[in-house]
Design a protein around this motif. Sequence first.
Motif, PDB file in Angstrom:
ATOM      1  N   ILE A  47       0.801  -0.962  -0.141  1.00 51.67           N
ATOM      2  CA  ILE A  47       0.069   0.146   0.025  1.00 51.67           C
ATOM      3  C   ILE A  47       0.823   1.364   0.066  1.00 51.67           C
ATOM      4  O   ILE A  47       0.673   2.107  -0.651  1.00 51.67           O
ATOM      5  CB  ILE A  47      -1.017   0.000   1.238  1.00 51.67           C
ATOM      6  CG1 ILE A  47      -1.802  -1.193   0.950  1.00 51.67           C
ATOM      7  CG2 ILE A  47      -1.522   1.309   1.396  1.00 51.67           C
ATOM      8  CD1 ILE A  47      -2.772  -1.309   2.267  1.00 51.67           C
ATOM      9  N   LEU A  48       2.034   1.266   0.778  1.00 52.59           N
ATOM     10  CA  LEU A  48       2.803   2.352   0.838  1.00 52.59           C
ATOM     11  C   LEU A  48       3.612   2.468  -0.463  1.00 52.59           C
ATOM     12  O   LEU A  48       3.671   3.882  -0.960  1.00 52.59           O
ATOM     13  CB  LEU A  48       3.930   2.286   1.918  1.00 52.59           C
ATOM     14  CG  LEU A  48       4.825   3.352   2.258  1.00 52.59           C
ATOM     15  CD1 LEU A  48       4.160   4.624   2.564  1.00 52.59           C
ATOM     16  CD2 LEU A  48       5.828   2.964   3.531  1.00 52.59           C
ATOM     17  N   GLY A  49       4.011   1.455  -0.960  1.00 51.49           N
ATOM     18  CA  GLY A  49       4.401   1.434  -2.309  1.00 51.49           C
ATOM     19  C   GLY A  49       3.743   2.200  -3.546  1.00 51.49           C
ATOM     20  O   GLY A  49       4.149   3.050  -4.322  1.00 51.49           O
ATOM     21  N   ILE A  50       2.542   1.713  -3.717  1.00 49.14           N
ATOM     22  CA  ILE A  50       1.524   2.096  -4.604  1.00 49.14           C
ATOM     23  C   ILE A  50       1.222   3.441  -4.274  1.00 49.14           C
ATOM     24  O   ILE A  50       1.046   4.470  -5.394  1.00 49.14           O
ATOM     25  CB  ILE A  50       0.047   1.163  -4.489  1.00 49.14           C
ATOM     26  CG1 ILE A  50       0.526  -0.114  -5.000  1.00 49.14           C
ATOM     27  CG2 ILE A  50      -1.145   1.890  -5.294  1.00 49.14           C
ATOM     28  CD1 ILE A  50      -0.661  -1.170  -4.648  1.00 49.14           C
ATOM     29  N   THR A  51       1.171   4.124  -2.961  1.00 48.91           N
ATOM     30  CA  THR A  51       0.807   5.328  -2.764  1.00 48.91           C
ATOM     31  C   THR A  51       2.165   6.319  -3.294  1.00 48.91           C
ATOM     32  O   THR A  51       1.746   7.524  -3.910  1.00 48.91           O
ATOM     33  CB  THR A  51       0.479   5.712  -1.248  1.00 48.91           C
ATOM     34  OG1 THR A  51      -0.460   4.729  -0.697  1.00 48.91           O
ATOM     35  CG2 THR A  51       0.282   7.000  -0.955  1.00 48.91           C
TER      36      THR A  51
END
Length: 194
Positions: free
Chosen positions: A9-13
């Motif tokens: 999720i952090l990477g996609i954000t």
Amino acid sequence: MLAMNKIKILGITVITIVATIIVTSCKDKRSTGWEYAPNMYEHIAYDPDQKNDNFKDGKTAQLPPAGTTPLGFVRFDYPNTKDGYEKAGLEVKTTLPQTQANYADGKILFEHFCSPCHGVNGQGDGLVVAHGYPAPPSYSKGQSSRGGAMKDLTDGKIYHTITYGVNAMGSYASQLEPKERWKVIMYVHHLQTL
């Protein structure tokens, strides 16, 4: 497993934010961006010095129609002449109620604007006299330079004098609005009896 989802999720954000920055920065460099309130930059009203096709002469700043009175302006149609002074003395009367509050305001205004020349008690013994200027006549004992006793001056004559000035006294029209002039006149009538 939960930690892996948080990293995804952090990477996609982060990737989404970076992609957004890259896409928006590639736009036309001359663009000022979005306008939050365009009416603050591009107003509808004409400036006074702007050309205006709505009028025959093409000017935005127009003279007001003849006979109109600006909002809040009090007309005083008596000329700055001896005849205007005499006519004002006969026709002009105060419409301000004779209250203690108006009297108190008149006293304060008199002390601020008039007493430097006329003195605190209206006897013509103000501070300017001590500096060599000619003394104005006393309200209770003096004679008016326009004729008659100062104690007999009417509302209209005093109003005319405050508005236009006389002799060494200049006009106080710019310092005292009409309602304040009437308050001063109310206090001057008290000084005429001293």
